[in-house]
Write a protein that holds these residues in place. Structure first.
Motif, PDB file in Angstrom:
ATOM      1  N   GLY A 152     108.793  -4.153 102.762  1.00 38.96           N
ATOM      2  CA  GLY A 152     108.747  -2.894 102.026  1.00 38.96           C
ATOM      3  C   GLY A 152     107.467  -2.151 102.351  1.00 38.96           C
ATOM      4  N   PRO A 153     107.292  -0.965 101.777  1.00 36.04           N
ATOM      5  CA  PRO A 153     106.101  -0.153 102.054  1.00 36.04           C
ATOM      6  C   PRO A 153     104.797  -0.890 101.786  1.00 36.04           C
ATOM      7  N   GLU A 154     104.793  -1.806 100.796  1.00 39.22           N
ATOM      8  CA  GLU A 154     103.563  -2.513 100.452  1.00 39.22           C
ATOM      9  C   GLU A 154     103.075  -3.434 101.564  1.00 39.22           C
ATOM     10  N   SER A 155     103.975  -3.864 102.447  1.00 35.07           N
ATOM     11  CA  SER A 155     103.569  -4.736 103.551  1.00 35.07           C
ATOM     12  C   SER A 155     103.580  -4.019 104.893  1.00 35.07           C
ATOM     13  N   MET A 156     103.885  -2.720 104.886  1.00 38.32           N
ATOM     14  CA  MET A 156     103.984  -1.950 106.131  1.00 38.32           C
ATOM     15  C   MET A 156     102.983  -0.796 106.120  1.00 38.32           C
ATOM     16  N   HIS A 157     101.709  -1.118 105.995  1.00 36.38           N
ATOM     17  CA  HIS A 157     100.650  -0.116 105.955  1.00 36.38           C
ATOM     18  C   HIS A 157     100.634   0.691 107.257  1.00 36.38           C
ATOM     19  N   GLY A 158     100.610   2.012 107.122  1.00 35.52           N
ATOM     20  CA  GLY A 158     100.581   2.869 108.298  1.00 35.52           C
ATOM     21  C   GLY A 158     101.960   3.274 108.790  1.00 35.52           C
ATOM     22  N   TRP A 159     103.000   2.743 108.199  1.00 35.59           N
ATOM     23  CA  TRP A 159     104.375   3.072 108.579  1.00 35.59           C
ATOM     24  C   TRP A 159     105.044   3.837 107.440  1.00 35.59           C
TER      25      TRP A 159
END
Length: 210
Positions: free
Chosen positions: A62-69
């Motif tokens: 999810g967004p919390e583990s995909m920094h910069g994406w």
């Protein structure tokens, strides 16, 4: 690795750090690994079935583990009437016996990554599908991707599936098949490795959650 990918690599490193902390804290007094530690030590060899949408979503980054994406959507699907091997036949698609599947897609700097999670009823079904998928992908050009931490093994290849060129990296932990696909960019093998490690960490956390 491309300019601007450092933040995303840092996100992958953070996910692996979480795995390390969990593994270090999940040993019994007799020294046997339990929980996430057991899954990690065995290359993610868990028996949890990702047969419902809640666990499927938990297994996808999810967004919390995909920094910069930037998130670009996704979906989950649970089969109403899953097929067994006899119902599929020898010439069926490698994922014919899947009980559920999910996808999550992200974009950054003109590049996209898609995480695909295929769930099976048990380890044996997943490993059989993994062998079939690996045999199918042998027709494509092999990608030299470094080993993915926390997994027993992987295979990677380049493919053009009627669209942009893509780098496909497939893991087969426990009862699932997890594919990380990079498109529209440099198709950097190191970046594919980092993203697959984020995926593997997410799957292992979901597999051992209550």
């Amino acid at each position: 690795m491309r300019s601007g990918s450092g933040v995303r690599a840092a996100g992958a490193a953070a996910a692996l750090a979480v795995l390390g902390v969990l593994a270090a804290g999940c040993s019994s007094s007799g020294g046997a690994a339990t929980g996430v530690a057991a899954a990690t030590a065995a290359g993610g060899d868990f028996g949890t079935v990702f047969g419902d949408e809640q666990r499927l979503r938990a297994g996808l980054p999810g967004p919390e583990s995909m920094h910069g994406w930037t998130p670009r959507g996704g979906n989950t699907h649970v089969a109403d009437r899953p097929k067994n091997a006899d119902g599929c036949g020898a010439d069926a698609s490698w994922d014919c016996t899947a009980v559920a599947d999910g996808r999550a897609r992200f974009e950054a700097d003109g590049e996209s990554v898609t995480f695909r999670l295929e769930a099976f009823a048990d380890r044996a079904g997943a490993q059989d599908a993994c062998r079939r998928e690996a045999a199918r992908s042998a027709a494509y050009r092999t990608a030299d991707v470094p080993p993915v931490a926390g997994t027993a093994g992987s295979h990677a290849y380049y493919r053009n599936a009627g669209g942009p060129d893509g780098l496909y990296l497939t893991l087969c932990p426990g009862t699932v098949i997890a594919t990380t696909t990079l498109e529209h960019g440099a198709l950097d093998t190191g970046e594919a490795q980092h993203l697959a490690e984020v995926f593997a960490a997410q799957i292992q956390k979901a597999a051992t959650s209550s």
